[in-house]
Design a protein around this motif. Structure first.
Motif, PDB file in Angstrom:
ATOM      1  N   VAL A   4       0.844  -1.000  -0.156  1.00 24.17           N
ATOM      2  CA  VAL A   4      -0.037   0.024  -0.013  1.00 24.17           C
ATOM      3  C   VAL A   4       1.038   1.277   0.038  1.00 24.17           C
ATOM      4  CG1 VAL A   4      -1.696   1.372   1.471  1.00 24.17           C
ATOM      5  CG2 VAL A   4      -1.799  -1.143   1.231  1.00 24.17           C
ATOM      6  N   GLN A   5       0.517   2.193  -0.646  1.00 24.03           N
ATOM      7  CA  GLN A   5       1.146   3.280  -0.823  1.00 24.03           C
ATOM      8  C   GLN A   5       0.427   4.587  -0.512  1.00 24.03           C
ATOM      9  OE1 GLN A   5       3.039   4.880  -4.651  1.00 24.03           O
ATOM     10  NE2 GLN A   5       4.926   4.378  -3.664  1.00 24.03           N
ATOM     11  N   VAL A   6       0.766   5.357   0.349  1.00 25.34           N
ATOM     12  CA  VAL A   6      -0.028   6.685   0.502  1.00 25.34           C
ATOM     13  C   VAL A   6       0.846   7.918   0.114  1.00 25.34           C
ATOM     14  CG1 VAL A   6      -1.242   7.974   2.366  1.00 25.34           C
ATOM     15  CG2 VAL A   6      -0.903   5.601   2.730  1.00 25.34           C
ATOM     16  N   LYS A   7       0.125   9.020  -0.635  1.00 19.76           N
ATOM     17  CA  LYS A   7       0.682   9.935  -0.937  1.00 19.76           C
ATOM     18  C   LYS A   7       0.004  11.018  -0.485  1.00 19.76           C
ATOM     19  CE  LYS A   7       2.032   7.846  -5.480  1.00 19.76           C
ATOM     20  NZ  LYS A   7       2.132   7.802  -7.003  1.00 19.76           N
ATOM     21  N   ILE A   8       0.753  12.094   0.206  1.00 16.22           N
ATOM     22  CA  ILE A   8       0.303  13.140   0.736  1.00 16.22           C
ATOM     23  C   ILE A   8       0.320  14.346  -0.658  1.00 16.22           C
ATOM     24  CG2 ILE A   8       0.258  15.007   2.195  1.00 16.22           C
ATOM     25  CD1 ILE A   8       2.189  13.001   4.109  1.00 16.22           C
ATOM     26  N   ARG A   9      -1.080  14.810  -1.014  1.00  8.27           N
ATOM     27  CA  ARG A   9      -1.036  15.748  -2.087  1.00  8.27           C
ATOM     28  C   ARG A   9      -1.017  17.096  -1.290  1.00  8.27           C
ATOM     29  NH1 ARG A   9      -4.790  13.635  -6.834  1.00  8.27           N
ATOM     30  NH2 ARG A   9      -3.448  12.026  -7.709  1.00  8.27           N
ATOM     31  N   PRO A  13      -5.879  15.908  -0.834  1.00 11.30           N
ATOM     32  CA  PRO A  13      -6.105  14.905   0.301  1.00 11.30           C
ATOM     33  C   PRO A  13      -4.993  13.740   0.164  1.00 11.30           C
ATOM     34  CG  PRO A  13      -6.868  14.436  -2.224  1.00 11.30           C
ATOM     35  CD  PRO A  13      -6.461  15.727  -2.002  1.00 11.30           C
ATOM     36  N   LEU A  14      -5.289  12.733   0.778  1.00 12.29           N
ATOM     37  CA  LEU A  14      -4.234  11.474   1.038  1.00 12.29           C
ATOM     38  C   LEU A  14      -4.723  10.625  -0.098  1.00 12.29           C
ATOM     39  CD1 LEU A  14      -4.181  10.739   4.763  1.00 12.29           C
ATOM     40  CD2 LEU A  14      -2.330  12.130   3.476  1.00 12.29           C
ATOM     41  N   LEU A  15      -3.714  10.426  -1.056  1.00 15.39           N
ATOM     42  CA  LEU A  15      -3.923   9.421  -2.224  1.00 15.39           C
ATOM     43  C   LEU A  15      -3.482   7.932  -1.487  1.00 15.39           C
ATOM     44  CD1 LEU A  15      -5.278   8.954  -4.794  1.00 15.39           C
ATOM     45  CD2 LEU A  15      -3.120   9.397  -5.646  1.00 15.39           C
ATOM     46  N   VAL A  16      -4.458   6.943  -1.512  1.00 19.25           N
ATOM     47  CA  VAL A  16      -3.918   5.622  -0.962  1.00 19.25           C
ATOM     48  C   VAL A  16      -4.320   4.625  -2.128  1.00 19.25           C
ATOM     49  CG1 VAL A  16      -4.324   3.959   0.751  1.00 19.25           C
ATOM     50  CG2 VAL A  16      -5.005   6.111   1.351  1.00 19.25           C
ATOM     51  N   PHE A  39      -7.730   5.423  -3.800  1.00 19.22           N
ATOM     52  CA  PHE A  39      -8.840   6.209  -3.041  1.00 19.22           C
ATOM     53  C   PHE A  39      -8.179   7.550  -2.314  1.00 19.22           C
ATOM     54  CE2 PHE A  39     -10.195   2.089  -3.153  1.00 19.22           C
ATOM     55  CZ  PHE A  39     -11.661   2.083  -3.527  1.00 19.22           C
ATOM     56  N   ALA A  40      -8.913   8.815  -2.476  1.00 20.72           N
ATOM     57  CA  ALA A  40      -8.595  10.027  -2.111  1.00 20.72           C
ATOM     58  C   ALA A  40      -9.234  10.244  -0.719  1.00 20.72           C
ATOM     59  CB  ALA A  40      -8.799  11.069  -3.227  1.00 20.72           C
ATOM     60  N   LEU A  41      -8.592  10.070   0.497  1.00 22.81           N
ATOM     61  CA  LEU A  41      -9.023  10.441   1.611  1.00 22.81           C
ATOM     62  C   LEU A  41      -8.845  12.020   2.010  1.00 22.81           C
ATOM     63  CD1 LEU A  41      -7.667   7.462   3.475  1.00 22.81           C
ATOM     64  CD2 LEU A  41      -9.961   7.750   2.333  1.00 22.81           C
ATOM     65  N   CYS A  42     -10.022  12.616   2.738  1.00 23.04           N
ATOM     66  CA  CYS A  42     -10.005  13.980   2.913  1.00 23.04           C
ATOM     67  C   CYS A  42      -9.190  14.143   4.209  1.00 23.04           C
ATOM     68  CB  CYS A  42     -11.434  14.437   3.340  1.00 23.04           C
ATOM     69  SG  CYS A  42     -11.729  16.102   3.863  1.00 23.04           S
ATOM     70  N   ARG A  43      -8.432  15.332   3.969  1.00 28.31           N
ATOM     71  CA  ARG A  43      -7.674  15.912   5.021  1.00 28.31           C
ATOM     72  C   ARG A  43      -8.009  17.177   5.547  1.00 28.31           C
ATOM     73  NH1 ARG A  43      -1.604  17.245   4.345  1.00 28.31           N
ATOM     74  NH2 ARG A  43      -2.233  18.037   2.358  1.00 28.31           N
ATOM     75  N   CYS A  44      -8.902  18.018   4.804  1.00 26.95           N
ATOM     76  CA  CYS A  44      -9.397  19.340   5.223  1.00 26.95           C
ATOM     77  C   CYS A  44     -10.459  19.452   6.031  1.00 26.95           C
ATOM     78  CB  CYS A  44      -9.439  19.949   3.849  1.00 26.95           C
ATOM     79  SG  CYS A  44     -11.203  19.764   3.072  1.00 26.95           S
ATOM     80  N   GLY A  45     -11.490  18.245   6.263  1.00 29.65           N
ATOM     81  CA  GLY A  45     -12.518  18.089   6.938  1.00 29.65           C
ATOM     82  C   GLY A  45     -13.759  18.870   6.202  1.00 29.65           C
ATOM     83  N   PHE A  52     -13.834  10.340   2.088  1.00 29.99           N
ATOM     84  CA  PHE A  52     -13.447  10.361   0.915  1.00 29.99           C
ATOM     85  C   PHE A  52     -13.335  12.084   0.485  1.00 29.99           C
ATOM     86  CE2 PHE A  52     -15.350   6.283   1.264  1.00 29.99           C
ATOM     87  CZ  PHE A  52     -14.307   5.513   1.173  1.00 29.99           C
ATOM     88  N   CYS A  53     -12.497  12.310  -0.350  1.00 31.96           N
ATOM     89  CA  CYS A  53     -12.290  13.558  -0.857  1.00 31.96           C
ATOM     90  C   CYS A  53     -13.164  13.906  -1.784  1.00 31.96           C
ATOM     91  CB  CYS A  53     -10.989  14.033  -1.278  1.00 31.96           C
ATOM     92  SG  CYS A  53     -10.718  15.492  -2.147  1.00 31.96           S
ATOM     93  N   ASP A  54     -13.996  15.020  -1.869  1.00 32.60           N
ATOM     94  CA  ASP A  54     -14.829  15.357  -2.955  1.00 32.60           C
ATOM     95  C   ASP A  54     -14.516  16.644  -3.644  1.00 32.60           C
ATOM     96  OD1 ASP A  54     -15.630  17.379  -1.080  1.00 32.60           O
ATOM     97  OD2 ASP A  54     -17.704  16.912  -0.915  1.00 32.60           O
ATOM     98  N   GLY A  55     -13.151  17.250  -3.108  1.00 30.82           N
ATOM     99  CA  GLY A  55     -12.683  18.418  -3.964  1.00 30.82           C
ATOM    100  C   GLY A  55     -12.991  19.763  -3.369  1.00 30.82           C
ATOM    101  N   ALA A  56     -13.682  19.551  -1.909  1.00 31.30           N
ATOM    102  CA  ALA A  56     -13.912  20.915  -1.147  1.00 31.30           C
ATOM    103  C   ALA A  56     -13.068  21.605  -0.731  1.00 31.30           C
ATOM    104  CB  ALA A  56     -14.908  20.264  -0.167  1.00 31.30           C
ATOM    105  N   HIS A  57     -11.778  20.810  -0.589  1.00 29.69           N
ATOM    106  CA  HIS A  57     -10.646  21.755  -0.069  1.00 29.69           C
ATOM    107  C   HIS A  57     -10.221  22.732  -0.867  1.00 29.69           C
ATOM    108  CE1 HIS A  57      -9.246  18.744  -3.023  1.00 29.69           C
ATOM    109  NE2 HIS A  57      -8.103  19.477  -3.342  1.00 29.69           N
ATOM    110  N   LYS A  58     -10.570  22.803  -2.268  1.00 32.56           N
ATOM    111  CA  LYS A  58     -10.235  24.066  -2.983  1.00 32.56           C
ATOM    112  C   LYS A  58     -11.279  25.231  -2.475  1.00 32.56           C
ATOM    113  CE  LYS A  58      -9.380  20.674  -6.681  1.00 32.56           C
ATOM    114  NZ  LYS A  58      -9.972  20.092  -7.883  1.00 32.56           N
TER     115      LYS A  58
END
Length: 71
Positions: A4-9, A13-16, A39-45, A52-58
């Motif tokens: 498993v690889q987790v990338k911090i964008r 989000p975190l891309l797993v 899968f992109a996991l939300c970091r911003c809340g 999951f991330c829905d792009g709301a961080h922008k």
């Protein structure tokens, strides 16, 4: 299970990537589609589809650029 690889964008989000299980705090497993490899996991809340991330961080103006400390 494969690796498993987790990338911090940056500012996102975190891309797993890889085969993994995603559990909530009570130990309940989220059902993830077997044919999806990342899968992109939300970091911003701000996501309406947590965890999951829905792009709301922008729109939320989320900023975070994490780098590994140098040795």
């Amino acid at each position: 299970m494969s690796e498993v690889q987790v990338k911090i964008r940056d500012n996102g989000p975190l891309l797993v990537e890889g085969s993994f299980k995603l559990l909530d705090a009570a130990g309940n497993e989220f059902k993830l589609p077997a044919d999806k490899t990342a899968f992109a996991l939300c970091r911003c809340g701000a996501s309406a589809n947590k965890p999951f991330c829905d792009g709301a961080h922008k729109a939320a103006g989320f900023e975070s650029t994490v780098r590994c400390p140098s040795s």
